[in-house]
Design a protein around this motif. Structure first.
Motif, short mmCIF file in Angstrom:
data_model
loop_
_atom_site.label_atom_id
_atom_site.label_comp_id
_atom_site.label_asym_id
_atom_site.label_seq_id
_atom_site.Cartn_x
_atom_site.Cartn_y
_atom_site.Cartn_z
N LEU A 37 0.84 -1.20 0.00
CA LEU A 37 0.00 0.00 0.00
C LEU A 37 0.88 1.24 0.00
O LEU A 37 1.91 1.29 0.68
CB LEU A 37 -0.92 0.01 1.23
CG LEU A 37 -1.90 -1.16 1.33
CD1 LEU A 37 -2.71 -1.05 2.62
CD2 LEU A 37 -2.83 -1.18 0.13
N GLU A 38 0.45 2.26 -0.74
CA GLU A 38 1.23 3.48 -0.87
C GLU A 38 0.35 4.69 -0.65
O GLU A 38 -0.88 4.63 -0.72
CB GLU A 38 1.87 3.55 -2.27
CG GLU A 38 2.87 2.45 -2.55
CD GLU A 38 3.48 2.57 -3.94
OE1 GLU A 38 2.84 3.21 -4.81
OE2 GLU A 38 4.59 2.06 -4.13
N ALA A 39 1.01 5.80 -0.39
CA ALA A 39 0.30 7.07 -0.27
C ALA A 39 -0.17 7.54 -1.64
O ALA A 39 0.40 7.18 -2.68
CB ALA A 39 1.22 8.11 0.35
N SER A 40 -1.22 8.35 -1.67
CA SER A 40 -1.72 8.91 -2.92
C SER A 40 -2.26 10.31 -2.67
O SER A 40 -2.64 10.65 -1.54
CB SER A 40 -2.80 8.03 -3.54
OG SER A 40 -3.90 7.88 -2.66
N VAL A 41 -2.27 11.10 -3.71
CA VAL A 41 -2.77 12.48 -3.64
C VAL A 41 -3.88 12.64 -4.68
O VAL A 41 -3.70 12.31 -5.85
CB VAL A 41 -1.65 13.51 -3.90
CG1 VAL A 41 -2.22 14.92 -3.93
CG2 VAL A 41 -0.57 13.39 -2.84
N VAL A 42 -5.03 13.12 -4.22
CA VAL A 42 -6.16 13.41 -5.11
C VAL A 42 -6.63 14.82 -4.79
O VAL A 42 -7.19 15.07 -3.73
CB VAL A 42 -7.32 12.42 -4.90
CG1 VAL A 42 -8.46 12.72 -5.87
CG2 VAL A 42 -6.86 10.97 -5.06
N ARG A 44 -6.76 18.16 -3.22
CA ARG A 44 -6.15 18.61 -1.96
C ARG A 44 -5.88 17.47 -0.99
O ARG A 44 -5.13 17.65 -0.02
CB ARG A 44 -7.07 19.63 -1.28
CG ARG A 44 -7.24 20.94 -2.00
CD ARG A 44 -8.30 21.79 -1.31
NE ARG A 44 -9.63 21.17 -1.40
CZ ARG A 44 -10.67 21.54 -0.66
NH1 ARG A 44 -10.54 22.49 0.24
NH2 ARG A 44 -11.84 20.94 -0.82
N PHE A 45 -6.48 16.31 -1.24
CA PHE A 45 -6.39 15.22 -0.27
C PHE A 45 -5.11 14.41 -0.44
O PHE A 45 -4.75 14.03 -1.56
CB PHE A 45 -7.59 14.27 -0.42
CG PHE A 45 -8.91 14.91 -0.11
CD1 PHE A 45 -9.17 15.44 1.14
CD2 PHE A 45 -9.90 14.97 -1.08
CE1 PHE A 45 -10.39 16.04 1.42
CE2 PHE A 45 -11.13 15.56 -0.81
CZ PHE A 45 -11.37 16.09 0.45
N GLY A 46 -4.47 14.12 0.67
CA GLY A 46 -3.33 13.21 0.70
C GLY A 46 -3.65 12.07 1.65
O GLY A 46 -3.87 12.29 2.84
N ILE A 47 -3.71 10.85 1.12
CA ILE A 47 -4.08 9.69 1.91
C ILE A 47 -2.87 8.77 2.03
O ILE A 47 -2.26 8.42 1.01
CB ILE A 47 -5.26 8.92 1.27
CG1 ILE A 47 -6.44 9.85 0.99
CG2 ILE A 47 -5.69 7.77 2.15
CD1 ILE A 47 -6.49 10.37 -0.43
N HIS A 48 -2.51 8.40 3.24
CA HIS A 48 -1.35 7.54 3.43
C HIS A 48 -1.65 6.45 4.45
O HIS A 48 -2.41 6.67 5.40
CB HIS A 48 -0.13 8.35 3.89
CG HIS A 48 -0.31 9.01 5.23
ND1 HIS A 48 -0.99 10.19 5.39
CD2 HIS A 48 0.09 8.64 6.47
CE1 HIS A 48 -1.00 10.54 6.67
NE2 HIS A 48 -0.37 9.60 7.35
N PRO A 49 -1.08 5.25 4.26
CA PRO A 49 -1.14 4.26 5.34
C PRO A 49 -0.40 4.82 6.57
O PRO A 49 0.51 5.65 6.41
CB PRO A 49 -0.39 3.06 4.75
CG PRO A 49 -0.40 3.27 3.27
CD PRO A 49 -0.36 4.76 3.08
N PRO A 50 -0.76 4.40 7.76
CA PRO A 50 -0.12 4.97 8.96
C PRO A 50 1.38 4.79 9.00
O PRO A 50 2.07 5.54 9.70
CB PRO A 50 -0.80 4.20 10.10
CG PRO A 50 -2.11 3.75 9.54
CD PRO A 50 -1.85 3.47 8.09
#
Length: 231
Positions: A37-42, A44-50
């Protein structure tokens, strides 16, 4: 559409860090996928695993556990992009089939209130609650049947498979008072799903536009007020 800034991916060398104390036990497949699993940016949102470094302007962590919703799947990306575009600050939001809670949490972090998330899977509800708490996001996640919800909601998001759209469409139409975003739709089935929701809304739902990402489609509808429909 989803992007990961250079140098901010989660290297496999960090596999030993890929742990968290979640609310339920993880099956073997869920454990195995974690190091990938990796971080992604959509938008303004930045979603990352902890276990990864934060990214993006509005940063939050999502541990999907054994549920759907790490933030990088095309169907999720499409809805995140619509939430970013709509800017639901001050709006009530319903997330149907919330999985890990990624969409509900994104809406809450940009000021949506209240935010309600439902899923038929108790594990999904547990992980959505876990992720919301980890991000200080106010989300009311539960296994409440959609037929029992009262609403209405200014924005409803539904990221589920086409067969599940058929089972929830009438209640979703009933619960929508402003905009509706539906996703999880293979591109070749988009016309069928669009027709399904327009029929469920009895003429009150109008398809505003479609977006696509890697052969997945999301459709955004607007709902006319009762005065506009003559009812």
């Amino acid at each position: 559409m989803a992007q990961v800034p250079a140098g901010q991916r989660c290297p496999r060398a960090q596999a030993g860090r890929v742990t968290s104390d979640g609310p339920t036990e993880l099956p073997d497949w869920a454990v195995s996928q974690r190091e990938h699993l990796e971080a992604s940016v959509v938008g303004r949102f930045g979603i990352h695993p902890p276990w990864c470094e934060p990214v993006g302007r509005i940063q939050f962590s999502i541990d999907p556990g054994p549920t759907f919703g790490h933030g990088g799947h095309p169907s999720t990306v499409l809805v995140l992009a619509e939430i970013d575009r709509i800017e639901p600050e001050g709006l009530s939001v319903l997330d149907v089939g919330c999985g890990s809670g990624v969409l509900a949490i994104a809406a809450a972090l940009v000021g949506a209130d209240p935010v309600v998330a439902i899923d038929v899977d108790p594990d999904a509800v547990a992980w959505a609650q876990f992720n919301a708490a980890a991000n200080d996001a106010t989300v009311d996640a539960s296994a409440t049947p959609i037929a029992d919800l009262e609403g209405p909601f200014d924005l409803v998001v539904v990221n589920v498979l086409p067969s599940e759209h058929e089972s929830v469409a009438k209640d979703v139409a009933r619960l929508t008072s402003g905009r509706l975003v539906v996703s999880g739709i293979p591109e070749e089935q988009a016309d069928v799903v669009a027709t399904l929701y327009m029929a469920a809304g009895a003429g009150s739902l109008t398809a505003e536009h479609r977006t696509t990402c890697e052969e997945w489609t999301a459709i955004t509808f607007t709902k006319a007020s009762p005065d506009d429909t003559g009812s």
